[in-house]
Design a protein around this motif. Sequence first.
Motif, PDB file in Angstrom:
ATOM      1  N   CYS A  49       1.044  -1.164   0.019  1.00 55.04           N
ATOM      2  CA  CYS A  49       0.095   0.103  -0.199  1.00 55.04           C
ATOM      3  C   CYS A  49       0.903   1.245   0.050  1.00 55.04           C
ATOM      4  O   CYS A  49       1.666   1.538   1.003  1.00 55.04           O
ATOM      5  CB  CYS A  49      -0.951   0.128   1.317  1.00 55.04           C
ATOM      6  SG  CYS A  49      -1.542   1.568   1.470  1.00 55.04           S
ATOM      7  N   SER A 103       0.084   4.348   0.144  1.00 52.77           N
ATOM      8  CA  SER A 103      -0.313   5.518   0.993  1.00 52.77           C
ATOM      9  C   SER A 103       0.211   5.299   2.624  1.00 52.77           C
ATOM     10  O   SER A 103       0.347   6.180   3.077  1.00 52.77           O
ATOM     11  CB  SER A 103      -1.907   5.836   0.874  1.00 52.77           C
ATOM     12  OG  SER A 103      -2.643   4.777   1.580  1.00 52.77           O
ATOM     13  N   CYS A 104       0.155   4.084   2.873  1.00 53.45           N
ATOM     14  CA  CYS A 104       0.425   3.841   4.454  1.00 53.45           C
ATOM     15  C   CYS A 104       1.810   2.759   4.678  1.00 53.45           C
ATOM     16  O   CYS A 104       2.140   2.819   5.572  1.00 53.45           O
ATOM     17  CB  CYS A 104      -0.613   3.399   5.127  1.00 53.45           C
ATOM     18  SG  CYS A 104      -0.965   1.721   5.130  1.00 53.45           S
ATOM     19  N   CYS A 132      -6.305  -2.025   1.367  1.00 50.76           N
ATOM     20  CA  CYS A 132      -5.191  -2.032   2.470  1.00 50.76           C
ATOM     21  C   CYS A 132      -5.958  -2.309   3.744  1.00 50.76           C
ATOM     22  O   CYS A 132      -6.946  -1.775   4.184  1.00 50.76           O
ATOM     23  CB  CYS A 132      -4.590  -0.837   2.625  1.00 50.76           C
ATOM     24  SG  CYS A 132      -3.432  -0.582   4.070  1.00 50.76           S
ATOM     25  N   CYS A 139      -5.362   1.219   6.139  1.00 54.64           N
ATOM     26  CA  CYS A 139      -5.925   2.358   5.879  1.00 54.64           C
ATOM     27  C   CYS A 139      -6.937   2.305   4.685  1.00 54.64           C
ATOM     28  O   CYS A 139      -7.573   3.271   4.515  1.00 54.64           O
ATOM     29  CB  CYS A 139      -4.830   3.520   5.276  1.00 54.64           C
ATOM     30  SG  CYS A 139      -4.450   3.122   3.564  1.00 54.64           S
TER      31      CYS A 139
HETATM   32 ZN    ZN Z   1      -2.713   1.555   3.553  1.00 57.88          ZN
END
Ligand code: ZN
Length: 729
Positions: free
Chosen positions: A435, A437-438, A475, A478
Motif C-alpha cells: 500500500c 499510502s501507508c 489495504c 488504511c
Molecule cells: Zn494502507
Amino acid sequence: MNPKETSIVKVAIDVPIDDFFDYQCEENVAFGQAVLVPFGSRKVIGIVVEIDSSTELEAHQIKKIIRVDDDILLNEELFKLFKFVSSYYHYPIGQTIHIAVPSNLKKTEKVLNKKSYIYEATDLLNKSAIDQISARKKNLIEIAKVIFKEKQTDEALKMISINWKKYVKELITLNFVREREYQKTKIIQKTTVLKLNQEQSEIYEKIIAAQGFEAFLIYGITGSGKTEVYMHLIEQYVKNNGQVLILVPEINLTPQLEDRFTSRFSNYLVISLHSQLTQKKRLENWEQAKNGKAQIIIGTRLSVFTPFKNLRAIIMDEEQDLSFKQHDKLRYHARDVAMMRAKLLNIPFIAGSATPSIEIWQRSVNENKLLLHKLSERAVKDATLPKINLIKDETNKENEGISEYVISAIKHHLDLRQQILIFINRRGYAPVLFCSSCGWYANCSRCSSKLVVHRSKQHLRCHHCDYQREIDTSCKVCGNVDLMSLGSGTQKVEERISKLFSKALVRRVDRDTIKTKASLDALYQDMSDKKIDILVGTQMLSKGHDFPNLSLVVVLDSDNALYSSDFRASERLFSQLVQVAGRAGRGSIPGEVVIQTNFPEHPLYQSVKNQDYESFASEEISLRKELNFPPFCFQAVLRAESKNKKNVKDFINHLYSMAKQINTEDVEVFHPVQPFLDRLKGFERYQIYFHSKNRSSLNKFLNVLKVEIHANKHLNRIKWNLDVDPVDF
Ligand code: ZN
Ligand code: ADP
Ligand code: ZN
C-alpha cells in the motif's frame, strides 16, 4: 539341527535414543537382519547389529524377538559408515541406520505392491461422445480428451486433476476408457563412444591409475566434457561386476541424464534412486544395487547410503549443489559422507563442477586433499563459451522492468530462429503486495515473511509455509483500494514477454508449472521440437541440460543476493549465474548472455563476465580467511524453536551460559541470534553458532553440551537440533 540356544542380540531401532536395544532371540539370526520386536506398546522392525552379546538388563526385563525376516538390511561396511555419521552429525544411531532403508521393507504387516496403470480410449470414445458429456463436467471432459488424443499413464493424469481416479472410473463405467497394467520400458538408441580429447584423456589416465582411496576434483567449464570423462571411467569400473555410484543434484536427475547413461551402457543395468520413485520401484532398485545386478546407480543425496555388493568408485557431479545437504533430521552432507565411504571402501572419489564449492576448492588448491584437474575448453568442436554482457538496469514504468537492450537482443535471437531463456529466480507474480499510502504490505501470519502474489491461481501465498489466501482488494490498515504488486516473479515476466512478443511461443517453468520429472521431460521434448521460443524460468532450468538451439540467456533481478547476510550468498550467485550462462551456445551457434543489474561494476559480476571462477574463488577464500569463516573454521549451529517467544529465548540464553561454562579453549561460542526468518510456521526461532579450528574439539564439545541438555529435563520441552557444517544461515 539342534534348536539354537537363546541368545542376546542388539537391535537398531528407529527411535530418537542414541543406543541399541537388547532382545532375546531363539532363532538363528545374522548381522543386519530385519526383526520384528516389541517396543513399548508398539511392534517395530529393527535391524540386528550384534549377535551373542551380553546385557546389563535383568532376565525378566528382556523381551523376545517376535519374528525374524529374510531381509538383510545392513552390512558391516555401512554399519561403520553409519556409526561415523551418527557421531559426526550428532544424530541418534538407530535413526541414522534406518534412514536409507526403503520403508516398504519395514512394514510390520506385509502389504501388496502398488502397480502402474495406463489408460487408453475404446472405440466408443470419439469427438461426438465427448461433446455429449455435460459441459459442467470440465475435468471429466479434459481427461476424456487427453486419453482420446493419446493413451495416458496414471502419473500423467495425476497432473490434470487430483481427483483423476474418480473421473477415470466414470469413463471406464461409460466404456470409453480401458485400464491396463504397464511396465515402463523405453526404446533407447545406442550412442557412439566419443574419443576423449587431450585434456580429458590426461584426467582419465590419472584417475584410472588410482590405487585405493584417492579424491579428485574435475574443475571444468560448462560443456567441457566432464560427463564424458565420467563415462569413460565407468566403463572401466564396471568390468568384472564392479559398481559405480553417481551422485547428482535433485533437479539434475532428469530422464535425459538417465537415458544418456542407459544408451551408453546398454549391456549393463543402469538404475536411479531418488525421491520421486514409487515405493515399489525404489525398493526394487535398492535391492538391485544391493545384490550387484545394477552396476551403474545414479542417485540423489540419500543414495550415498545404499548397500552395494562391489562398489568401485563414487562420482559426484555438480559438487557445489546445495541439494547434497539434508536440511532436517539427519543433517548430513552427501559429499562428505561419500568421501568417508570411499575412504572406508578404499576406492576413488571423483567430484566434478564448473564452480566448485569454496570448501572443496580450498581443500584441492591449497591443501592438496583432492587432486585438481582442469578442463578449460568446450568439448564440442566450435562451441565456445558465451559472451556475457552486463547491462545497467535502466528500466522504468514504460518498459516495465525489461530494458531496451534486452528487448532488442530477444528480437534479434528470435529473428535468427533461436531459442531464448529468461532467468528470474522468483516464482509467482510479484513478491510484495504493497500500500503506497501507508506502507502496509501483506505478510504471512505464521512466518516473518511477505506473501507472494500469484496471478495464475489468483491468491497470495507464503513461500515458506504454503499458507494461502485471497488477494486483498484494499489495504488492511488504511483502506486504500489501490494496492501495488511490487517487484517481479516468473508470472509477471511471462505476462510482459508475451505482450511484447505476441507471436513468440512463451513457456513459464517453475515449481508451480513443473511438478514431476515426467513434466520436466515433456518440457525438454517441446524445447527440442521447437514448440517453445522463449522460456521464462527459475533455477530449475539453470543446470545440466543441453538445449542446442538456445543462444540467448537473459538474467533479471539477481541483485538481491548481493545484500544477503549469508556469507555464502555470493558463492551461490556466482555459481548460479555461471550455470545459467552455460545454457547458451552449447551447440555450434555462439551464445550471448545479458545480465540486467543495478551494479554492473560489482566485482562479482565482473568475474562472472570474465567467466573467471579462479579469481572469484581466491578473492572469496581470502575474505573467509580474514573473517575466520568456513573453510577456515568448523562450524555447527544449535537451532531452537517454540510457539512461545519467551520460552525459546529463555531456553537459548540458558544454553548459552551452559555452553560458555564448558571447559574448552578450542571452541568459540557465539551470542544467540535469531535467524533471517525469525518466525516460521508459527514457531519463534533462535540459534547459537559454534566455531572451532579443530573438528574433533568441536565434536567433543557438542557431545558434552548434548549430555547437559538431556540432563536438564525442563529444557527438553523446547524443540532443538544440531546442524554440523550448516549451509544455510
Ligand atoms: Zn494502507
Ligand atoms: P559437461 O558434463 O562438462 O557439461 P558433457 O560431458 O555433457 O560436458 O559434454 C558437453 C558436450 O560435449 C556434449 O554434447 C558431449 O557429447 C560433447 N563432448 C564431450 N566430450 C567430447 C569429445 N571428446 N569429443 C566430442 N564431443 C564431446
Ligand atoms: Zn508462512
